[in-house]
Motif scaffolding. Structure first.
Motif, short mmCIF file in Angstrom:
data_model
loop_
_atom_site.label_atom_id
_atom_site.label_comp_id
_atom_site.label_asym_id
_atom_site.label_seq_id
_atom_site.Cartn_x
_atom_site.Cartn_y
_atom_site.Cartn_z
N LYS A 15 5.91 4.80 2.68
CA LYS A 15 5.28 3.49 2.57
C LYS A 15 4.63 3.06 3.88
N LYS A 67 -1.94 9.32 5.30
CA LYS A 67 -2.74 9.09 4.10
C LYS A 67 -4.21 9.00 4.48
N THR A 95 0.22 4.99 -10.81
CA THR A 95 -0.29 3.71 -10.30
C THR A 95 -1.26 3.88 -9.14
N SER A 97 -0.30 4.65 -6.11
CA SER A 97 0.37 4.24 -4.89
C SER A 97 1.40 5.29 -4.46
N TRP A 98 1.96 5.09 -3.27
CA TRP A 98 2.97 5.99 -2.75
C TRP A 98 4.22 6.01 -3.63
N GLU A 99 4.43 4.95 -4.38
CA GLU A 99 5.63 4.86 -5.21
C GLU A 99 5.65 5.95 -6.29
N ASP A 100 4.46 6.39 -6.73
CA ASP A 100 4.41 7.50 -7.69
C ASP A 100 5.04 8.75 -7.08
N TYR A 109 3.01 12.26 -10.16
CA TYR A 109 2.29 12.73 -8.99
C TYR A 109 2.00 14.21 -9.14
N LYS A 137 -10.33 7.42 -3.48
CA LYS A 137 -8.91 7.34 -3.84
C LYS A 137 -8.04 7.73 -2.66
N TRP A 140 -1.92 11.37 -0.01
CA TRP A 140 -0.86 11.35 0.98
C TRP A 140 -0.56 12.76 1.48
#
Length: 257
Positions: A15, A67, A95, A97-100, A109, A137, A140
């Motif tokens: 994050k 990223k 989504t 985002s890094w949360e994926d 991912y 897009k 990461w």
């Protein structure tokens, strides 16, 4: 009384990944005292020299994260130098985002590429050309210590080839007046600014994500701005079309350097 000393690795967690500027060598960064997060993914171990595995050296040890936003060409190389590291490139699918990537759900991912021992001098990693990225897009990069958890300082570069006419069709506007640049950027600090320079045949000479400080607060001085671009990009003197755009402005005009 008790004195507790703590060490904060700024880009240890995904994050807090450090955003990289394209086509710029950045660093040095380091993975001293970095840690592995719960559900943090990793490539399969196997061939040290290919572009999808890491060496068989114990998996994750002390990873840090970067990223970047994919360029308009959708292709990058990722080059590192400094110590025996291993790299992996991930795309979030659910989504964006890094949360994926940290979800533990492999359907959210995708591992696009990985490498371990590309450079024989220090065994640092390099991910050769990855294409078909989605322009704009966020992607990461995971960097970990190889050889059982090496630590050290490293530089990293996300190299994006300049687009060609085949990648990015260009329309030349022959009716544009030879006006000076009349953009007042004072107080602006928006991200996502792109600078494009075309020759009069419509070939894209320069495409780069830039910031307002590089452009300056006032581009009304055409001569000064032309000198700045000549020095920065080492292009020949002549007549060009320059385009500046972001979410707030769009500007295109002819400019003689």
């Amino acid at each position: 009384s008790i004195l507790i000393k703590s060490i904060d690795v700024l880009y240890d967690d995904i994050k807090d990944a450090h955003e990289l500027t394209l086509n710029t060598v950045q660093g040095p960064f380091n993975n001293f005292h970095a840690t592995v997060e719960p559900k943090e993914p990793k490539p399969e171990e196997g061939d040290c020299d290919n572009q999808i595995n890491w060496c068989t050296e114990g998996g994750l040890h002390n990873s840090i994260w970067f990223k970047f936003k994919a360029p308009i060409t959708g292709a990058v190389n990722i080059i590192s130098y400094g110590f025996d590291n291993q790299l992996a490139l991930y795309e979030p699918l659910s989504t964006g985002s890094w949360e994926d990537i940290l979800s533990g759900d492999e359907s959210k991912y995708k591992l696009l590429a990985a490498n371990d021992d590309a450079h024989s001098a220090d065994y640092s990693a390099e991910i050769a050309t990855v294409s078909d990225l989605t322009p704009g897009k966020m992607y990461w990069i995971q960097m970990d210590g190889s050889a059982g958890g090496e630590e050290g300082e490293v530089t990293i570069k996300v190299e994006a080839p300049l687009p060609t006419l085949l990648d990015y069709p260009v329309t030349v506007y022959p009716t544009i007046a030879f006006d000076s640049m009349r953009i007042d950027l004072k107080g602006m600090n928006d991200e996502g600014v792109t600078l494009s320079i075309y020759d009069m045949q419509g070939r894209l000479m320069v495409y780069e994500q830039v910031d307002w400080s590089m452009l300056g607060n006032d581009l009304s001085d055409e001569n000064s701005f032309g000198v700045l671009l000549l020095k920065r990009y080492n292009i020949s003197q002549g007549l060009y079309i320059i385009e500046i755009r972001n979410s707030k402005i769009y500007y295109i005009n002819k400019l003689r350097f």
